[in-house]
Design a protein around this motif. Structure first.
Motif, PDB file in Angstrom:
ATOM      1  N   VAL A   9      40.239 -34.433 -16.595  1.00  0.00           N
ATOM      2  CA  VAL A   9      40.667 -34.658 -15.209  1.00  0.00           C
ATOM      3  C   VAL A   9      42.179 -34.825 -15.256  1.00  0.00           C
ATOM      4  O   VAL A   9      42.695 -35.642 -16.027  1.00  0.00           O
ATOM      5  N   ILE A  10      42.882 -34.053 -14.445  1.00  0.00           N
ATOM      6  CA  ILE A  10      44.351 -34.021 -14.563  1.00  0.00           C
ATOM      7  C   ILE A  10      45.008 -34.208 -13.195  1.00  0.00           C
ATOM      8  O   ILE A  10      44.571 -33.626 -12.206  1.00  0.00           O
ATOM      9  N   GLY A  11      46.022 -35.043 -13.149  1.00  0.00           N
ATOM     10  CA  GLY A  11      46.866 -35.169 -11.960  1.00  0.00           C
ATOM     11  C   GLY A  11      48.313 -34.942 -12.381  1.00  0.00           C
ATOM     12  O   GLY A  11      48.724 -35.395 -13.444  1.00  0.00           O
ATOM     13  N   LEU A  12      49.078 -34.223 -11.549  1.00  0.00           N
ATOM     14  CA  LEU A  12      50.464 -33.932 -11.926  1.00  0.00           C
ATOM     15  C   LEU A  12      51.446 -34.688 -11.041  1.00  0.00           C
ATOM     16  O   LEU A  12      51.197 -34.912  -9.851  1.00  0.00           O
ATOM     17  N   GLU A  13      52.539 -35.097 -11.635  1.00  0.00           N
ATOM     18  CA  GLU A  13      53.685 -35.587 -10.874  1.00  0.00           C
ATOM     19  C   GLU A  13      54.817 -34.603 -11.169  1.00  0.00           C
ATOM     20  O   GLU A  13      55.222 -34.466 -12.315  1.00  0.00           O
ATOM     21  N   MET A 157      56.506 -34.799  -6.193  1.00  0.00           N
ATOM     22  CA  MET A 157      55.227 -34.377  -5.614  1.00  0.00           C
ATOM     23  C   MET A 157      54.114 -34.937  -6.488  1.00  0.00           C
ATOM     24  O   MET A 157      54.093 -34.696  -7.690  1.00  0.00           O
ATOM     25  N   VAL A 158      53.195 -35.664  -5.878  1.00  0.00           N
ATOM     26  CA  VAL A 158      52.112 -36.278  -6.651  1.00  0.00           C
ATOM     27  C   VAL A 158      50.799 -35.625  -6.237  1.00  0.00           C
ATOM     28  O   VAL A 158      50.452 -35.610  -5.054  1.00  0.00           O
ATOM     29  N   SER A 159      50.078 -35.091  -7.213  1.00  0.00           N
ATOM     30  CA  SER A 159      48.796 -34.449  -6.876  1.00  0.00           C
ATOM     31  C   SER A 159      47.659 -35.441  -7.010  1.00  0.00           C
ATOM     32  O   SER A 159      47.752 -36.441  -7.717  1.00  0.00           O
ATOM     33  N   GLU A 160      46.564 -35.148  -6.340  1.00  0.00           N
ATOM     34  CA  GLU A 160      45.316 -35.866  -6.579  1.00  0.00           C
ATOM     35  C   GLU A 160      44.807 -35.453  -7.972  1.00  0.00           C
ATOM     36  O   GLU A 160      45.179 -34.391  -8.478  1.00  0.00           O
ATOM     37  N   PRO A 161      43.959 -36.270  -8.598  1.00  0.00           N
ATOM     38  CA  PRO A 161      43.457 -35.885  -9.929  1.00  0.00           C
ATOM     39  C   PRO A 161      42.391 -34.806  -9.806  1.00  0.00           C
ATOM     40  O   PRO A 161      41.214 -35.047 -10.061  1.00  0.00           O
ATOM     41  N   GLU A 162      42.820 -33.611  -9.411  1.00  0.00           N
ATOM     42  CA  GLU A 162      41.854 -32.546  -9.106  1.00  0.00           C
ATOM     43  C   GLU A 162      42.021 -31.325  -9.994  1.00  0.00           C
ATOM     44  O   GLU A 162      41.317 -30.342  -9.817  1.00  0.00           O
ATOM     45  N   VAL A 199      52.254 -35.089 -16.885  1.00  0.00           N
ATOM     46  CA  VAL A 199      50.818 -34.789 -16.867  1.00  0.00           C
ATOM     47  C   VAL A 199      50.022 -36.078 -17.054  1.00  0.00           C
ATOM     48  O   VAL A 199      50.179 -36.762 -18.062  1.00  0.00           O
ATOM     49  N   ASN A 200      49.187 -36.414 -16.071  1.00  0.00           N
ATOM     50  CA  ASN A 200      48.257 -37.543 -16.217  1.00  0.00           C
ATOM     51  C   ASN A 200      46.904 -36.962 -16.566  1.00  0.00           C
ATOM     52  O   ASN A 200      46.419 -36.066 -15.865  1.00  0.00           O
ATOM     53  N   LEU A 201      46.296 -37.450 -17.637  1.00  0.00           N
ATOM     54  CA  LEU A 201      45.039 -36.839 -18.071  1.00  0.00           C
ATOM     55  C   LEU A 201      44.062 -37.902 -18.546  1.00  0.00           C
ATOM     56  O   LEU A 201      44.438 -38.851 -19.229  1.00  0.00           O
ATOM     57  N   SER A 202      42.809 -37.728 -18.120  1.00  0.00           N
ATOM     58  CA  SER A 202      41.740 -38.584 -18.629  1.00  0.00           C
ATOM     59  C   SER A 202      40.530 -37.705 -18.913  1.00  0.00           C
ATOM     60  O   SER A 202      40.476 -36.552 -18.478  1.00  0.00           O
ATOM     61  N   LEU A 203      39.591 -38.249 -19.646  1.00  0.00           N
ATOM     62  CA  LEU A 203      38.329 -37.540 -19.894  1.00  0.00           C
ATOM     63  C   LEU A 203      37.205 -38.338 -19.247  1.00  0.00           C
ATOM     64  O   LEU A 203      37.326 -39.548 -19.051  1.00  0.00           O
ATOM     65  N   GLU A 210      33.066 -40.621 -12.005  1.00  0.00           N
ATOM     66  CA  GLU A 210      34.058 -41.691 -12.135  1.00  0.00           C
ATOM     67  C   GLU A 210      35.253 -41.222 -12.960  1.00  0.00           C
ATOM     68  O   GLU A 210      35.108 -40.347 -13.807  1.00  0.00           O
ATOM     69  N   LEU A 211      36.400 -41.843 -12.708  1.00  0.00           N
ATOM     70  CA  LEU A 211      37.582 -41.477 -13.488  1.00  0.00           C
ATOM     71  C   LEU A 211      37.672 -42.326 -14.742  1.00  0.00           C
ATOM     72  O   LEU A 211      37.424 -43.533 -14.702  1.00  0.00           O
ATOM     73  N   GLY A 212      38.034 -41.693 -15.850  1.00  0.00           N
ATOM     74  CA  GLY A 212      38.250 -42.439 -17.091  1.00  0.00           C
ATOM     75  C   GLY A 212      39.669 -42.995 -17.128  1.00  0.00           C
ATOM     76  O   GLY A 212      40.462 -42.789 -16.212  1.00  0.00           O
ATOM     77  N   THR A 213      39.996 -43.712 -18.197  1.00  0.00           N
ATOM     78  CA  THR A 213      41.356 -44.226 -18.366  1.00  0.00           C
ATOM     79  C   THR A 213      42.276 -43.069 -18.731  1.00  0.00           C
ATOM     80  O   THR A 213      41.941 -42.236 -19.560  1.00  0.00           O
ATOM     81  N   ARG A 214      43.445 -43.044 -18.087  1.00  0.00           N
ATOM     82  CA  ARG A 214      44.341 -41.907 -18.301  1.00  0.00           C
ATOM     83  C   ARG A 214      45.574 -42.290 -19.108  1.00  0.00           C
ATOM     84  O   ARG A 214      45.966 -43.454 -19.167  1.00  0.00           O
ATOM     85  N   THR A 215      46.182 -41.271 -19.659  1.00  0.00           N
ATOM     86  CA  THR A 215      47.519 -41.429 -20.224  1.00  0.00           C
ATOM     87  C   THR A 215      48.437 -40.533 -19.406  1.00  0.00           C
ATOM     88  O   THR A 215      47.985 -39.646 -18.689  1.00  0.00           O
ATOM     89  N   GLU A 216      49.733 -40.759 -19.542  1.00  0.00           N
ATOM     90  CA  GLU A 216      50.702 -39.943 -18.825  1.00  0.00           C
ATOM     91  C   GLU A 216      51.677 -39.343 -19.831  1.00  0.00           C
ATOM     92  O   GLU A 216      52.341 -40.083 -20.556  1.00  0.00           O
ATOM     93  N   VAL A 217      51.733 -38.018 -19.908  1.00  0.00           N
ATOM     94  CA  VAL A 217      52.689 -37.354 -20.799  1.00  0.00           C
ATOM     95  C   VAL A 217      53.890 -36.960 -19.946  1.00  0.00           C
ATOM     96  O   VAL A 217      53.766 -36.200 -18.985  1.00  0.00           O
TER      97      VAL A 217
END
Ligand code: ADP
Ligand code: MG
Ligand code: ZN
Length: 479
Positions: A9-13, A157-162, A199-203, A210-217
């Motif tokens: 699951v990825i959200g971008l800033e 620009m902040v995206s939804e985690p979609e 890049v915000n990414l969780s598995l 449900e969303l998992g815990t994410r990290t931000e690269v």
């Protein structure tokens, strides 16, 4: 994207630098590549007593971008201080927007390589100033700081985690880049840092909602790095989870050489920044009429332009993509067709003959003396057999080089009585349309030759040299 039993699951800033001439809150220049620390003043360096003033052009560009992405523009917005300490931020805070961004919602739409449509929703877009830039020496133990970039206007620009994989991220970023370039609010060059991405990414287990815990690269400045970071981070998180571990919410960096992400610092939350309203800037009222005016400048966007070109002019996907590579080209193409040119022919010449000449002479489309109607006139002359393609190329080159009126050049060259290419193609058409007559001639009815010659002269409206036409007809019949 599946990794083991998980899906990503990825959200971008995304940070987009607006191409204003001056900074967001002062008059300093934003020109890229100037000597370090030459484009600074008391305001962007944060000297006590200096006061920021909002750059109207930056707000205008930001609002146009918001409208292009379908965001709702706030009637009233405000700025906030985001407090943190870093050497490239002499003020000790960044002026940004916290709870009342100027643009809410929106969507970034694109087509994936398998033809499926994607529409990734935006959470928000806000306007903020950039910080300076530090560089670290490989040899001596020093860091250098260039504050020229302090105060440069950015959109965040902040995206939804979609987003689900690297291809989504690629499509998202390319669409953002295409759109902001199209409406001329940003250059969006990843190499120059005017388009950057976190890049915000969780598995999560496949099938889970449900969303998992994410990290931000953070701070990815090429399409390849965004792709690499997503792939590396998904694989890393999967191996942590597969071993029974858990993901730590943190900020990471991507190391392209090792194709790995590395931990940078634990993730800060909004409250760590002690956001508070910027006391030196009053809230900004954005009148509805002004928003409507900006909307008219946004116009029809490239994806819609492509759809219309395919539907109305029957261009192929590839040609439509070419004709919308810039707004100037799309407008030139459409004006050429409007002036009577055949769409496929206009697209062909705008992809081949014109760029070739422009490359040789270092011209851009907007600098050409040839108006779309002139190009249409040249193409019409080819279409009606007044000229061969080869002659039309010559006409085009002469018109481009001299700036003369195309009609005059067409008249002097196009009606040359002995343009062999044009005569040959005319003869071919006559022969193709009179297959019976040709068969009779070949069967020995020699008087039919006169009929064929008459047809050739008639079709050229008597403009060709009969001697040349005769010789060429003989040549063709002997083949
Ligand atoms: P910040 O990073 O400043 O704390 P947010 O919490 O609003 O800001 O989230 C930033 C980005 O992270 C957004 O693009 C959002 O879609 C994405 N994001 C939030 N939670 C997740 C998650 N669990 N997995 C993947 N992306 C997420
Ligand atoms: Mg973030
Ligand atoms: Zn300044």
């Amino acid at each position: 994207m599946r990794v083991g039993d998980y899906e990503a699951v990825i959200g971008l800033e995304v940070h987009v630098q607006l191409s204003t001439e001056s900074k967001l809150f002062c008059g300093c220049s934003t020109t890229f590549g100037a000597s370090p620390n030459t484009q600074v003043c008391a305001t962007c360096l944060g000297y006590p007593g200096s006061l920021p003033v909002l750059n109207r052009a930056a707000l205008r560009m930001a609002v146009r971008a918001g409208l292009a992405f379908g965001s709702t523009i706030a009637r009233e917005t405000k700025f906030d201080r985001k407090n943190y300490f870093y050497a490239d931020l002499p003020k000790g805070y960044q002026i940004s927007q916290f709870d009342v961004p100027y643009a809410d919602g929106g969507v970034v739409s694109f087509v994936r390589s398998d033809g499926s449509d994607r529409a990734i929703r935006l959470t928000r877009i806000h306007l903020e100033e950039d910080a300076g830039k530090s560089s670290h020496d490989d040899v001596s133990p020093v860091s250098r700081i260039d504050l020229n970039r302090c105060g440069t206007p950015l959109l965040e620009m902040v995206s939804e985690p979609e987003l689900r994989d690297a291809e989504d991220a690629d499509g998202f970023l390319r669409t953002v880049r295409e759109t902001v370039r199209w409406i001329a609010v940003a250059d969006a060059n990843m190499e120059e840092g005017s388009l950057r991405c976190d890049v915000n990414l969780s598995l999560r287990p496949v099938g889970s909602t449900e969303l998992g815990t994410r990290t931000e690269v953070k701070n990815l400045n090429s399409f390849a790095f965004v792709r690499g970071a997503i792939e590396a981070e998904a694989v890393r998180q999967e191996s942590v989870l597969a071993q029974g571990g858990s993901i730590v919410q943190e900020t990471r960096l991507y190391d392209p050489e090792r194709r790995q992400t590395v931990s940078m610092r634990s993730k800060e939350d909004a409250h760590d920044y002690r956001y508070f309203p910027e006391p030196d800037l009053p809230p900004v009222d954005i009148p509805v009429s002004w928003i409507a005016e900006q909307s008219s400048h946004v116009g029809v966007l490239p994806s819609e332009r492509r759809r219309l070109m395919i539907a109305n002019h029957h261009l192929s996907d590839r040609d439509a993509a070419q004709m919308t590579s810039t707004r100037e080209l799309a407008e030139y193409f459409e004006a050429t067709v409007e002036a009577g040119a055949r769409a496929d022919q206009a697209s062909n010449w705008l992809q081949n003959e014109l760029p070739q000449w422009m490359n040789e002479h270092d011209y851009s489309l907007t600098e050409l003396s040839l108006a779309p109607a002139g190009l249409a006139a040249i193409l019409a002359a080819v279409d009606s057999d007044r000229m061969s393609t080869a002659t039309a190329r010559e006409v085009l080159r002469e018109v481009l080089a001299s700036g003369s009126d195309p009609d005059g050049v067409i008249a002097s060259k196009g009606d040359q009585l002995s343009d062999e290419g044009a005569i040959r193609s005319l003869i071919d058409q006559v022969l193709a349309d009179n297959v019976d007559a040709v068969a009779r001639l070949q069967g020995g009815e020699s008087k039919v030759r006169g009929f064929l010659m008459g047809q050739v002269m008639k079709r050229s409206r008597g403009k060709i040299n009969p001697k040349v036409a005769n010789a060429l007809l003989d040549e063709r019949l002997a083949e």
